[in-house]
Each structure stands twice: as structure tokens, then as C-alpha cells.
Design a protein around this motif. Structure first.
Motif, PDB file in Angstrom:
ATOM      1  N   ILE A  53      -0.404  -6.136  37.843  1.00 16.06           N
ATOM      2  CA  ILE A  53       0.574  -6.082  38.928  1.00 16.06           C
ATOM      3  C   ILE A  53       0.733  -7.458  39.564  1.00 16.06           C
ATOM      4  CG2 ILE A  53       1.075  -5.108  41.206  1.00 16.06           C
ATOM      5  CD1 ILE A  53      -0.343  -2.524  40.196  1.00 16.06           C
ATOM      6  N   VAL A  54      -0.364  -8.184  39.715  1.00 14.37           N
ATOM      7  CA  VAL A  54      -0.286  -9.548  40.256  1.00 14.37           C
ATOM      8  C   VAL A  54       0.618 -10.392  39.362  1.00 14.37           C
ATOM      9  CG1 VAL A  54      -1.613 -11.661  40.696  1.00 14.37           C
ATOM     10  CG2 VAL A  54      -2.498  -9.446  41.464  1.00 14.37           C
ATOM     11  N   GLU A  55       0.453 -10.256  38.047  1.00 11.66           N
ATOM     12  CA  GLU A  55       1.327 -10.972  37.106  1.00 11.66           C
ATOM     13  C   GLU A  55       2.782 -10.571  37.303  1.00 11.66           C
ATOM     14  OE1 GLU A  55       0.057 -10.472  33.037  1.00 11.66           O
ATOM     15  OE2 GLU A  55      -2.009 -11.044  33.537  1.00 11.66           O
ATOM     16  N   MET A  56       3.021  -9.291  37.488  1.00 16.29           N
ATOM     17  CA  MET A  56       4.389  -8.807  37.692  1.00 16.29           C
ATOM     18  C   MET A  56       5.014  -9.443  38.938  1.00 16.29           C
ATOM     19  SD  MET A  56       3.791  -4.761  36.824  1.00 16.29           S
ATOM     20  CE  MET A  56       5.458  -4.238  37.204  1.00 16.29           C
ATOM     21  N   VAL A  57       4.234  -9.538  40.000  1.00 14.93           N
ATOM     22  CA  VAL A  57       4.728 -10.148  41.243  1.00 14.93           C
ATOM     23  C   VAL A  57       5.022 -11.627  40.999  1.00 14.93           C
ATOM     24  CG1 VAL A  57       4.123 -10.773  43.616  1.00 14.93           C
ATOM     25  CG2 VAL A  57       3.597  -8.476  42.750  1.00 14.93           C
ATOM     26  N   GLU A  58       4.100 -12.306  40.332  1.00 17.73           N
ATOM     27  CA  GLU A  58       4.288 -13.737  40.043  1.00 17.73           C
ATOM     28  C   GLU A  58       5.521 -13.981  39.177  1.00 17.73           C
ATOM     29  OE1 GLU A  58      -0.369 -15.178  40.317  1.00 17.73           O
ATOM     30  OE2 GLU A  58       0.453 -14.658  38.351  1.00 17.73           O
ATOM     31  N   GLU A  59       5.835 -13.032  38.310  1.00 16.84           N
ATOM     32  CA  GLU A  59       7.009 -13.150  37.432  1.00 16.84           C
ATOM     33  C   GLU A  59       8.298 -12.743  38.138  1.00 16.84           C
ATOM     34  OE1 GLU A  59       5.947 -10.560  34.231  1.00 16.84           O
ATOM     35  OE2 GLU A  59       4.462 -11.948  33.413  1.00 16.84           O
ATOM     36  N   GLY A  60       8.183 -12.194  39.343  1.00 20.03           N
ATOM     37  CA  GLY A  60       9.367 -11.780  40.078  1.00 20.03           C
ATOM     38  C   GLY A  60       9.980 -10.490  39.561  1.00 20.03           C
ATOM     39  N   ARG A  61       9.140  -9.613  39.029  1.00 22.11           N
ATOM     40  CA  ARG A  61       9.638  -8.337  38.505  1.00 22.11           C
ATOM     41  C   ARG A  61      10.217  -7.476  39.615  1.00 22.11           C
ATOM     42  NH1 ARG A  61       6.673  -6.646  33.797  1.00 22.11           N
ATOM     43  NH2 ARG A  61       7.976  -4.793  33.862  1.00 22.11           N
ATOM     44  N   ASP A  62      10.909  -6.449  39.221  1.00 18.86           N
ATOM     45  CA  ASP A  62      11.588  -5.526  40.123  1.00 18.86           C
ATOM     46  C   ASP A  62      10.610  -4.879  41.102  1.00 18.86           C
ATOM     47  OD1 ASP A  62      13.838  -3.745  40.890  1.00 18.86           O
ATOM     48  OD2 ASP A  62      12.589  -2.213  39.927  1.00 18.86           O
ATOM     49  N   ALA A  63      10.998  -4.836  42.387  1.00 22.67           N
ATOM     50  CA  ALA A  63      10.133  -4.282  43.436  1.00 22.67           C
ATOM     51  C   ALA A  63       9.825  -2.806  43.209  1.00 22.67           C
ATOM     52  CB  ALA A  63      10.766  -4.481  44.803  1.00 22.67           C
ATOM     53  N   LEU A  64      10.795  -2.050  42.729  1.00 24.92           N
ATOM     54  CA  LEU A  64      10.561  -0.624  42.485  1.00 24.92           C
ATOM     55  C   LEU A  64       9.469  -0.427  41.438  1.00 24.92           C
ATOM     56  CD1 LEU A  64      11.217   2.354  42.871  1.00 24.92           C
ATOM     57  CD2 LEU A  64      13.073   2.082  41.214  1.00 24.92           C
ATOM     58  N   THR A  65       9.543  -1.192  40.372  1.00 26.53           N
ATOM     59  CA  THR A  65       8.536  -1.098  39.310  1.00 26.53           C
ATOM     60  C   THR A  65       7.158  -1.488  39.846  1.00 26.53           C
ATOM     61  OG1 THR A  65      10.207  -1.642  37.670  1.00 26.53           O
ATOM     62  CG2 THR A  65       7.914  -1.915  36.994  1.00 26.53           C
ATOM     63  N   ILE A  66       7.116  -2.547  40.632  1.00 25.17           N
ATOM     64  CA  ILE A  66       5.837  -2.986  41.207  1.00 25.17           C
ATOM     65  C   ILE A  66       5.289  -1.924  42.148  1.00 25.17           C
ATOM     66  CG2 ILE A  66       4.747  -4.700  42.717  1.00 25.17           C
ATOM     67  CD1 ILE A  66       6.780  -6.747  41.518  1.00 25.17           C
ATOM     68  N   ALA A  67       6.142  -1.356  42.984  1.00 19.41           N
ATOM     69  CA  ALA A  67       5.698  -0.316  43.918  1.00 19.41           C
ATOM     70  C   ALA A  67       5.144   0.893  43.172  1.00 19.41           C
ATOM     71  CB  ALA A  67       6.847   0.101  44.828  1.00 19.41           C
ATOM     72  N   GLN A  68       5.789   1.264  42.082  1.00 23.93           N
ATOM     73  CA  GLN A  68       5.302   2.398  41.281  1.00 23.93           C
ATOM     74  C   GLN A  68       3.921   2.098  40.705  1.00 23.93           C
ATOM     75  OE1 GLN A  68       8.616   2.573  38.569  1.00 23.93           O
ATOM     76  NE2 GLN A  68       9.543   4.321  39.638  1.00 23.93           N
ATOM     77  N   GLN A  69       3.743   0.883  40.221  1.00 20.09           N
ATOM     78  CA  GLN A  69       2.456   0.499  39.645  1.00 20.09           C
ATOM     79  C   GLN A  69       1.378   0.412  40.725  1.00 20.09           C
ATOM     80  OE1 GLN A  69       1.971   0.499  36.357  1.00 20.09           O
ATOM     81  NE2 GLN A  69       4.105   1.159  36.343  1.00 20.09           N
ATOM     82  N   LEU A  70       1.748  -0.076  41.906  1.00 19.78           N
ATOM     83  CA  LEU A  70       0.790  -0.108  43.013  1.00 19.78           C
ATOM     84  C   LEU A  70       0.346   1.302  43.392  1.00 19.78           C
ATOM     85  CD1 LEU A  70       2.337  -2.888  45.259  1.00 19.78           C
ATOM     86  CD2 LEU A  70       0.077  -2.937  44.186  1.00 19.78           C
ATOM     87  N   GLN A  71       1.280   2.242  43.380  1.00 20.20           N
ATOM     88  CA  GLN A  71       0.942   3.635  43.684  1.00 20.20           C
ATOM     89  C   GLN A  71      -0.062   4.177  42.667  1.00 20.20           C
ATOM     90  OE1 GLN A  71       1.671   5.296  46.408  1.00 20.20           O
ATOM     91  NE2 GLN A  71       0.573   7.103  45.722  1.00 20.20           N
ATOM     92  N   ALA A  72       0.116   3.808  41.415  1.00 16.98           N
ATOM     93  CA  ALA A  72      -0.823   4.253  40.373  1.00 16.98           C
ATOM     94  C   ALA A  72      -2.219   3.695  40.631  1.00 16.98           C
ATOM     95  CB  ALA A  72      -0.314   3.827  39.002  1.00 16.98           C
ATOM     96  N   VAL A  73      -2.300   2.442  41.062  1.00 15.60           N
ATOM     97  CA  VAL A  73      -3.608   1.847  41.373  1.00 15.60           C
ATOM     98  C   VAL A  73      -4.234   2.545  42.568  1.00 15.60           C
ATOM     99  CG1 VAL A  73      -4.776  -0.251  42.177  1.00 15.60           C
ATOM    100  CG2 VAL A  73      -3.104  -0.393  40.334  1.00 15.60           C
ATOM    101  N   LEU A  74      -3.435   2.814  43.585  1.00 13.93           N
ATOM    102  CA  LEU A  74      -3.958   3.512  44.758  1.00 13.93           C
ATOM    103  C   LEU A  74      -4.521   4.881  44.381  1.00 13.93           C
ATOM    104  CD1 LEU A  74      -1.240   2.675  47.421  1.00 13.93           C
ATOM    105  CD2 LEU A  74      -3.617   1.893  47.393  1.00 13.93           C
ATOM    106  N   LYS A  75      -3.816   5.597  43.528  1.00 11.98           N
ATOM    107  CA  LYS A  75      -4.297   6.917  43.088  1.00 11.98           C
ATOM    108  C   LYS A  75      -5.606   6.782  42.310  1.00 11.98           C
ATOM    109  CE  LYS A  75      -0.828  10.253  42.623  1.00 11.98           C
ATOM    110  NZ  LYS A  75       0.097  10.982  41.762  1.00 11.98           N
ATOM    111  N   ALA A  76      -5.691   5.762  41.463  1.00 14.02           N
ATOM    112  CA  ALA A  76      -6.908   5.557  40.672  1.00 14.02           C
ATOM    113  C   ALA A  76      -8.096   5.242  41.570  1.00 14.02           C
ATOM    114  CB  ALA A  76      -6.691   4.431  39.656  1.00 14.02           C
TER     115      ALA A  76
END
Length: 88
Positions: free
Chosen positions: A23-46
Motif C-alpha cells: 500500500i505504501v508503494e501504491m501511495v508513492e506511485e500515486g495510485r487511485d485513492a479508492l483502490t488504496i482505501a480498499q486495501q487499507l480496509q483489508a489491512v485493518l481487518k487483518a
């Protein structure tokens, strides 16, 4: 077994750690916020699931420490408690 030696907890946390690195890589690459938020939610659940396993293991460990080996009936009741904790 100590929580420090519990492979289920360690595996969950290591997976979350690896996922968070991506996810840090995704942020550094400027990926879509929705995609990053979804991935962050997955980490929070884990991480939340790892916490639940840790707490339930702790409770069971100290019950056994205080009372001795837990009978099958008590373990089944603890399973019910574990099941309902997903709604916390």
C-alpha cells in the motif's frame, strides 16, 4: 503456548505487514485513492482479526492456567464466545 509462539497470530501480522508495504508503494506511485482505501480496509481487518485471536488465546491460556485443562464442554462454550466477538 505463548502468544509469541502462536503461528496463527504471527502469520496474520506478517501478511498484514507485507500488504501494508504494498500500500505504501501504491501511495508513492500515486495510485487511485479508492483502490488504496480498499486495501487499507483489508489491512485493518487483518490486524483486527489478529487482535481477536490474540485476546481469545490469552483468555483461554489464563483460564487453563487458573483451572487446569479445560473440558471439551468448556472449549465449546469458548468457541461460542469467539464466534460472537466478530460482532464487536
Amino acid at each position: 503456548m505463548s502468544h509469541a509462539n502462536n503461528p496463527e497470530i504471527l502469520n496474520r501480522l506478517k501478511r498484514a505487514q507485507g500488504h501494508l508495504s504494498k500500500i505504501v508503494e501504491m501511495v508513492e506511485e500515486g495510485r487511485d485513492a479508492l483502490t488504496i482505501a480498499q486495501q487499507l480496509q483489508a489491512v485493518l481487518k487483518a490486524v483486527d482479526k489478529a487482535k481477536t485471536v490474540l485476546v481469545l488465546h490469552h483468555i483461554e491460556h489464563h483460564l487453563e492456567e487458573a483451572t487446569g485443562a479445560l473440558p471439551k464442554e468448556v472449549r465449546e462454550r469458548l468457541s461460542g464466545i469467539a464466534e460472537i466477538t466478530k460482532y464487536l
